[in-house]
Design a protein around this motif. Structure first.
Motif, PDB file in Angstrom:
ATOM      1  N   UNK A   1      12.707   6.349  21.633  1.00 35.51           N
ATOM      2  CA  UNK A   1      13.308   4.676  20.658  1.00 35.51           C
ATOM      3  C   UNK A   1      14.261   5.917  20.199  1.00 35.51           C
ATOM      4  N   UNK A   2      15.495   5.102  19.808  1.00 36.65           N
ATOM      5  CA  UNK A   2      16.649   5.079  18.498  1.00 36.65           C
ATOM      6  C   UNK A   2      16.317   3.881  18.285  1.00 36.65           C
ATOM      7  N   UNK A   3      16.043   3.719  16.532  1.00 39.42           N
ATOM      8  CA  UNK A   3      15.362   2.372  16.556  1.00 39.42           C
ATOM      9  C   UNK A   3      16.193   1.959  14.662  1.00 39.42           C
ATOM     10  N   UNK A   4      15.836   2.905  13.275  1.00 36.39           N
ATOM     11  CA  UNK A   4      16.599   3.272  12.978  1.00 36.39           C
ATOM     12  C   UNK A   4      16.781   1.459  11.629  1.00 36.39           C
TER      13      UNK A   4
ATOM     14  N   UNK B   1      24.436   7.131  12.386  1.00 35.34           N
ATOM     15  CA  UNK B   1      23.636   5.760  12.592  1.00 35.34           C
ATOM     16  C   UNK B   1      22.852   6.083  14.192  1.00 35.34           C
ATOM     17  N   UNK B   2      24.160   5.659  14.879  1.00 39.25           N
ATOM     18  CA  UNK B   2      23.854   4.645  15.970  1.00 39.25           C
ATOM     19  C   UNK B   2      24.704   6.069  17.311  1.00 39.25           C
ATOM     20  N   UNK B   3      23.881   5.834  18.364  1.00 43.06           N
ATOM     21  CA  UNK B   3      23.395   7.376  19.129  1.00 43.06           C
ATOM     22  C   UNK B   3      25.047   7.460  19.219  1.00 43.06           C
ATOM     23  N   UNK B   4      25.847   6.069  19.629  1.00 49.16           N
ATOM     24  CA  UNK B   4      27.438   6.513  20.930  1.00 49.16           C
ATOM     25  C   UNK B   4      28.502   6.541  19.020  1.00 49.16           C
TER      26      UNK B   4
ATOM     27  N   UNK C   1      21.049  13.553  25.040  1.00 56.71           N
ATOM     28  CA  UNK C   1      20.178  13.585  26.397  1.00 56.71           C
ATOM     29  C   UNK C   1      19.783  14.588  26.735  1.00 56.71           C
TER      30      UNK C   1
ATOM     31  N   UNK D   1      26.994  13.588  22.323  1.00 58.72           N
ATOM     32  CA  UNK D   1      25.523  12.665  22.875  1.00 58.72           C
ATOM     33  C   UNK D   1      25.271  13.492  24.558  1.00 58.72           C
ATOM     34  N   UNK D   2      25.598  14.034  25.065  1.00 59.85           N
ATOM     35  CA  UNK D   2      25.478  15.272  26.596  1.00 59.85           C
ATOM     36  C   UNK D   2      23.791  15.381  25.848  1.00 59.85           C
TER      37      UNK D   2
END
Lengths: 136, 136
Positions: free
Chosen positions: A82-85, A46-49, A60, A56-57
């Motif tokens: 944007x990453x909202x979700x 759900x989250x980029x992190x 990007x 992640x790289x």
């Protein structure tokens, strides 16, 4: 490991442009703005992190390549990324071409009015233009 | 080479939390949402893809580190990350903690109502919590 399955709402609201290394690149069917989404083909994120550092790289890289191509294909004043979700929890990154004076400018596109679907020819022409910019 | 100078509107609307390697990390003075911005200390850049590839990678690292810390400091339902810049053109990345039922949930924060400034104690407590999460 679970298999990646595209969220139903993303599937309904957009069409596939191309498979990149990590992401599906899709075009939102709303002619008010040239609006792409990148969906990393990873289940349960759900989250980029939450992606691995390598993913992640790569995200990007794909995101910035797509953003530059969209800017060159459309002559946009500004690219919005944007990453909202808050509604669709499957990780997806919006890349949108904004033009001065477009719908809701300079406000955000999310939650503004209702989608205006493309005509088939108009959509094909835009897809073609974006894919050419992406491969040049 | 030009020197980096923080945009006046960003300076007015936010306070400095900490200098990271590439970015200033700042807290927006609006207690409706825990809302951070990362501002890469590079002059004349509006789009993420205009950064050098190395800076793009560092921004990704700082952005994801900050997003994970903000989630752990606030218990947010969802982190919203975005580079928009339709109004303030100096590149800045929003990292916002969203909670179910917060102001304008699940819609976006940008352009919604007017900022509600923090009380001094409330702001210091939140800053402390975020910095601790960032350094743990």
């Amino acid at each position: 490991m679970d298999k990646f399955v595209l969220d139903e709402r993303l599937a309904r609201d957009s069409v596939l442009l191309v498979h990149l290394g990590l992401c599906e690149l899709r075009l939102i069917n709303d002619c008010r703005w040239p609006w792409l989404v990148l969906v990393p083909k990873r289940p349960g994120v759900s989250e980029v992190f939450e992606l691995t550092p390598l993913d992640q790289a790569v995200l990007t890289f794909e995101q910035n390549t797509v953003a530059a191509a969209l800017k060159s294909a459309t002559g946009a004043t500004k690219i919005n990324v944007a990453a909202i979700g808050n509604i669709v929890r499957q990780l997806h990154v919006h890349v949108i071409a904004r033009m001065e004076g477009d719908a809701n400018w300079p406000g955000p596109v999310w939650g503004h009015g209702t989608a205006a679907p493309y005509g088939a020819d108009e959509r094909r022409a835009l897809q073609q233009k974006i894919l050419e910019a992406l491969h040049s």
